[in-house]
Design a protein around this motif. Sequence first.
Motif, short mmCIF file in Angstrom:
data_model
loop_
_atom_site.label_atom_id
_atom_site.label_comp_id
_atom_site.label_asym_id
_atom_site.label_seq_id
_atom_site.Cartn_x
_atom_site.Cartn_y
_atom_site.Cartn_z
N TYR A 16 0.87 -1.18 0.00
CA TYR A 16 0.00 0.00 0.00
C TYR A 16 0.91 1.23 0.00
N LYS A 19 -0.25 5.21 2.48
CA LYS A 19 -1.02 4.66 3.58
C LYS A 19 -2.49 5.04 3.45
N ARG A 41 3.34 1.36 2.62
CA ARG A 41 3.05 2.50 3.47
C ARG A 41 4.23 3.48 3.50
N GLY A 44 2.55 8.78 3.69
CA GLY A 44 1.32 8.97 4.45
C GLY A 44 0.85 10.40 4.31
N ASN A 54 -6.61 9.10 7.31
CA ASN A 54 -6.81 7.67 7.05
C ASN A 54 -8.27 7.31 7.23
#
Length: 267
Positions: A16, A19, A41, A44, A54
């Motif tokens: 991913y 994130k 991740r 972010g 998120n």
Amino acid sequence: MACPTLSPTLSHIWIYPIKSLDPVALDRVRITTAGSLQNDRRWGMINTQGQWLNGKRDSRIHHLRAQFTLDAETIVAVTLQAPAHPPATFNIQDDRRDLEAWLSHYFQEPVSLRENPDQGFPDDLNASGPTIVSEATLQTVSQWFPGMTLGETRLRFRANLELTAVPPFWEDQLFGIKGSDRPFTLGSVSFVGVNPCLRCVVPTRNPQSGVVYPQFVQHFIEQRRAQFPPWILDPTHFENAYRLTVNTRISEQSHGHLLNLGDSLIL
């Protein structure tokens, strides 16, 4: 009671890159010097209060689609699309300000991108390796909720590594007694299993629409308790049974190694 001897193999690898956004499927992935999957991740999104953007905090995440372009083992570009927003493609390094401006316009607040190329931004710093689950587990969980597909379940729980040739919840033997780690290998990579992952609000929502599945947590816990496998070494891990997938760490000796589809797991 141990699970019967089987030959679990690695069938899916998911990273991913940003994130909370969409995954990328890989045939192989390198282990970083911090014991993470390369590019998982790695970036972010944060707001001006320094809070992560998120799925826990903002359900608009579920309406945002991301497609990533890879060059060898490096993520080069991302294409973003959302309702009422035309798709746009950005080089993640060279177009950082334009990418942040697009995200800021979408979320209607200033958004900046943070990067950690070695460790990424894992949820659990004590168990910052990839999360592991079996395909059979995800298929079983799908059947607990009418209308839910395997693909949807994958996106709800967002595991990194999937195993095949094992029964549902086989991975629950990859962690041991609380306070102790359980070693295993996957291909040439040495792991320790730490604990079953405690889930948040994200799995309760449809990963495409953000709509909450009614009574999701209650029904999940009821089914999980009803189907506990006999090979769990320490049931106290499940005093809160809203847990799925296994949190791990990767040994320092395996940094730089590759995980490949078809690798065998040895416990």
